[in-house]
Design an enzyme around this catalytic site. Structure first.
Site, PDB file in Angstrom:
ATOM      1  CB  CYS A 164      -4.385  10.434  11.464  1.00  0.00           C
ATOM      2  SG  CYS A 164      -4.313   8.670  11.360  1.00  0.00           S
ATOM      3  NE  ARG A 190       1.285  12.144   7.462  1.00  0.00           N
ATOM      4  CZ  ARG A 190       1.633  13.323   7.947  1.00  0.00           C
ATOM      5  NH1 ARG A 190       0.702  14.158   8.334  1.00  0.00           N
ATOM      6  NH2 ARG A 190       2.898  13.656   8.053  1.00  0.00           N
ATOM      7  CE  LYS A 210      -1.707   1.550   4.102  1.00  0.00           C
ATOM      8  NZ  LYS A 210      -1.418   2.940   4.455  1.00  0.00           N
ATOM      9  CG  ASN A 211       2.220   2.784   3.520  1.00  0.00           C
ATOM     10  OD1 ASN A 211       1.085   3.195   3.218  1.00  0.00           O
ATOM     11  ND2 ASN A 211       2.564   2.504   4.771  1.00  0.00           N
ATOM     12  NE  ARG A 256       0.440  10.398  10.484  1.00  0.00           N
ATOM     13  CZ  ARG A 256      -0.016   9.410   9.721  1.00  0.00           C
ATOM     14  NH1 ARG A 256      -1.158   8.854  10.010  1.00  0.00           N
ATOM     15  NH2 ARG A 256       0.667   8.976   8.687  1.00  0.00           N
ATOM     16  NE  ARG A 296      -7.164   4.458   5.799  1.00  0.00           N
ATOM     17  CZ  ARG A 296      -6.296   4.705   6.777  1.00  0.00           C
ATOM     18  NH1 ARG A 296      -6.698   4.711   8.017  1.00  0.00           N
ATOM     19  NH2 ARG A 296      -5.037   4.979   6.518  1.00  0.00           N
ATOM     20  CG  ASP A 307       2.631   0.960   9.810  1.00  0.00           C
ATOM     21  OD1 ASP A 307       2.211   1.828  10.580  1.00  0.00           O
ATOM     22  OD2 ASP A 307       2.971   1.193   8.633  1.00  0.00           O
TER      23      ASP A 307
HETATM   24  N1  EPU Z   1       6.300  14.232  11.343  1.00  0.00           N
HETATM   25  C1  EPU Z   1       6.402  15.545  11.686  1.00  0.00           C
HETATM   26  N2  EPU Z   1       6.277  16.494  10.693  1.00  0.00           N
HETATM   27  C2  EPU Z   1       6.033  16.153   9.389  1.00  0.00           C
HETATM   28  C3  EPU Z   1       5.945  14.777   9.044  1.00  0.00           C
HETATM   29  C4  EPU Z   1       6.075  13.845  10.057  1.00  0.00           C
HETATM   30  O1  EPU Z   1       6.594  15.894  12.840  1.00  0.00           O
HETATM   31  O2  EPU Z   1       5.926  17.059   8.555  1.00  0.00           O
HETATM   32  C5  EPU Z   1       6.415  13.219  12.415  1.00  0.00           C
HETATM   33  C6  EPU Z   1       5.147  12.383  12.558  1.00  0.00           C
HETATM   34  O3  EPU Z   1       4.171  13.049  13.315  1.00  0.00           O
HETATM   35  C7  EPU Z   1       5.667  11.138  13.236  1.00  0.00           C
HETATM   36  C8  EPU Z   1       7.082  10.998  12.642  1.00  0.00           C
HETATM   37  O4  EPU Z   1       7.397  12.267  12.051  1.00  0.00           O
HETATM   38  O5  EPU Z   1       5.750  11.323  14.609  1.00  0.00           O
HETATM   39  C9  EPU Z   1       7.235   9.951  11.614  1.00  0.00           C
HETATM   40  O6  EPU Z   1       6.173  10.010  10.695  1.00  0.00           O
HETATM   41  P1  EPU Z   1       6.362   9.742   9.148  1.00  0.00           P
HETATM   42  O7  EPU Z   1       6.279  11.040   8.428  1.00  0.00           O
HETATM   43  O8  EPU Z   1       7.522   8.881   8.890  1.00  0.00           O
HETATM   44  O9  EPU Z   1       5.055   8.942   8.829  1.00  0.00           O
HETATM   45  P2  EPU Z   1       4.282   9.022   7.512  1.00  0.00           P
HETATM   46  O10 EPU Z   1       5.212   9.179   6.372  1.00  0.00           O
HETATM   47  O11 EPU Z   1       3.152   9.965   7.642  1.00  0.00           O
HETATM   48  C10 EPU Z   1       4.387   6.497   6.874  1.00  0.00           C
HETATM   49  C11 EPU Z   1       3.367   5.451   6.612  1.00  0.00           C
HETATM   50  C12 EPU Z   1       2.707   5.049   7.914  1.00  0.00           C
HETATM   51  C13 EPU Z   1       3.780   4.551   8.878  1.00  0.00           C
HETATM   52  C14 EPU Z   1       4.848   5.627   9.060  1.00  0.00           C
HETATM   53  C15 EPU Z   1       6.006   5.188   9.920  1.00  0.00           C
HETATM   54  C16 EPU Z   1       2.615   6.040   4.403  1.00  0.00           C
HETATM   55  C17 EPU Z   1       1.506   6.517   3.552  1.00  0.00           C
HETATM   56  N3  EPU Z   1       2.373   5.977   5.689  1.00  0.00           N
HETATM   57  O12 EPU Z   1       3.663   7.584   7.434  1.00  0.00           O
HETATM   58  O13 EPU Z   1       1.811   4.013   7.619  1.00  0.00           O
HETATM   59  O14 EPU Z   1       3.202   4.255  10.118  1.00  0.00           O
HETATM   60  O15 EPU Z   1       5.360   6.021   7.776  1.00  0.00           O
HETATM   61  O16 EPU Z   1       6.601   4.093   9.360  1.00  0.00           O
HETATM   62  O17 EPU Z   1       3.667   5.683   3.901  1.00  0.00           O
HETATM   63  C18 EPU Z   1      -0.142   2.774   7.806  1.00  0.00           C
HETATM   64  O18 EPU Z   1       0.180   2.221   6.740  1.00  0.00           O
HETATM   65  O19 EPU Z   1      -1.088   2.350   8.534  1.00  0.00           O
HETATM   66  C19 EPU Z   1       0.598   3.935   8.241  1.00  0.00           C
HETATM   67  C20 EPU Z   1       0.140   4.759   9.163  1.00  0.00           C
END
Ligand code: EPU
Length: 419
Positions: free
Chosen positions: A118, A94, A22-23, A123, A400, A307
């Site tokens: 979320c 997101r 998915k990701n 987020r 999802r 995850d």
């Molecule tokens: N963060 C910030 N500022 C930002 C972006 C992120 O502070 O601008 C923080 C987040 O709040 C969090 C940390 O950085 O505390 C890490 O978040 P990250 O940005 O890595 O997460 P993400 O990219 O939003 C992806 C996956 C998630 C998975 C996380 C961690 C996708 C679409 N989503 O999220 O997947 O949990 O990386 O591995 O790639 C899921 O599939 O259920 C899911 C939530």
């Protein structure tokens, strides 16, 4: 509203196939805006989130052909007819923020709403906004929309103060057609990022270092289309292995890459789970009798994936002893443990990032609501090992991320129906 009805206690046996990640799929849809030629993607999971992402692309003129039976998607951004995404679509997921960079590269402007919060916690998107500004983008905010404009994207040096998967991918994509060189430091290292970089390189991009914390992108004038088979979903694979450990006689999880879940496999071994690893599958022999409690702490890749924390926490409710589960990445990822407690688990929340699990506990079926994707699938697993019937509402949250999950579980002998 659909729900799952599950009768627990059936021993599961057989093979289960892992779908495309998915990701990885979400990002490829956004990346398609970088080319005026088609991306032909196979092993594409048609699940709620990826379908919403495709809808967003279509809403601005991108053409797609979907073959859901064969998991194939052709996506072609030959013409983009507007640079504004509707708030309604943007708010649904997101990953919508990922369209901003490629749209700026093509149209020099984009209007996109805040992608919203979320249930797994705050987020923020500060890393994205600060990153786009480094490429020379002017960002204004009006009526909860970001209005971004740029004359020419120019290469930038970006140090991420915290490791972020999607921000890394967003900046990498933005840099592909920018003038000059972009350097990303403290980048995330997830396999989905390397896959995306390799694919874009096969289309003519010049990205090096993906899969390490230092990524360098040399901007090119244009990229071509290309063909890509998505990597298997490592979270789905890990979840099915845990299911096998909890409820299986012998379950073979196939079409997966064990190297992508090494951290999980190490902890499962410590916990006493018996499994055999092959090049593209893992066979797990279920037995909760020998399970031992082990502490885990989630971490960015290649560490223990956040995850996979919810299903692992469930596994620990069946293990002998006391363990600490520490998930520092998001604020709300342990809230679902209350629901496991309502089913009979013994989990104490120390603070929003830490719980203590004492086991083993007998779980009992009951009516529950799925709070988010990964907690949701964990409640399905809980239902499968609980005594009696479990009814799960709000299964949109499970759809999802997991394609036709009940049909795939039924093939293993699970008693689960969608009503
Ligand atoms: N963060 C910030 N500022 C930002 C972006 C992120 O502070 O601008 C923080 C987040 O709040 C969090 C940390 O950085 O505390 C890490 O978040 P990250 O940005 O890595 O997460 P993400 O990219 O939003 C992806 C996956 C998630 C998975 C996380 C961690 C996708 C679409 N989503 O999220 O997947 O949990 O990386 O591995 O790639 C899921 O599939 O259920 C899911 C939530």
């Amino acid at each position: 509203m659909s729900q799952f009805q599950i009768v627990g206690g059936k021993k599961l046996e057989g093979e289960i196939e892992v779908k495309g990640a998915k990701n990885a799929a979400l990002k490829v849809v956004a990346a398609s805006f970088l080319a005026k030629y088609p991306f032909k993607v196979s092993n594409f999971p048609f699940i709620e989130d990826t379908c919403r992402m495709i809808e967003m692309a279509e809403s601005v003129g991108v053409k797609t052909k979907k073959n859901k039976n064969e998991n194939k998607l052709v996506i072609e951004a030959k013409n983009i007819n507007q640079s504004r995404f509707s708030k309604e679509l943007t708010n649904k997921l997101r990953s919508s923020i990922l369209f901003a960079g490629p749209m700026l590269a093509r149209e020099k402007e984009v209007e996109i709403a805040h992608p919203g919060g979320c249930v797994i916690g705050k987020r923020p998107i500060d890393l994205f906004i600060e990153g786009y500004k480094k490429f020379g983008v002017i960002v204004r905010e009006r009526d909860s929309y970001f209005i971004m404009k740029v004359k020419r994207l120019r290469g930038a040096r970006i140090f991420f103060p915290r490791v972020s998967v999607t921000a890394t991918e967003a900046m990498m994509m933005t840099a592909v057609l920018a003038d000059g060189v972009t350097e990303l430091r403290n980048a995330a290292m997830e396999p989905e990022i390397s896959m995306l970089a390799n694919f874009l390189n096969s289309c003519g991009a010049r990205i090096s270092g993906a899969g390490t914390p230092n990524i360098t992108i040399r901007g090119v004038k244009e990229i071509s289309g290309g063909e890509l088979e998505l990597i298997p979903d490592r979270i789905e694979a890990g979840t099915f292995i845990i299911l096998g450990a909890l409820a299986g006689k012998e379950v073979r999880v196939k079409k997966m890459n064990p190297l992508h879940i090494e951290a999980l496999l190490v902890m499962l071994k410590k916990a006493g789970v018996r499994f055999r690893v092959f090049s593209d599958s893992v066979t797990v022999v279920g037995s909760t009798k020998r399970l031992r409690a082990v502490n885990i702490q989630t971490h960015e890749y290649p560490g223990f994936a956040t995850d996979l924390q919810p299903p692992f926490t469930l596994l620990m409710t069946q293990a002998k002893g006391i363990c600490l589960i520490h998930d520092p990445i998001f604020d709300g990822r342990l809230m679902f443990t209350d629901i496991l407690n309502s089913m009979g688990a013994n989990i104490i929340m120390n603070d929003p990032h830490r719980v203590t699990v004492s086991g083993p506990s007998k779980l009992f079926g009951r009516r529950i609501v799925s709070p988010d994707l990964r907690a949701g699938i964990t409640l399905v697993l809980a239902g499968l090992i609980a005594k009696g019937m479990t009814v799960i509402d709000n299964i949109y949250q499970i759809d999802r991320g997991y394609e036709k999950i009940e049909e795939r579980l039924q093939k293993l002998g699970a008693e689960i129906i969608r009503t």
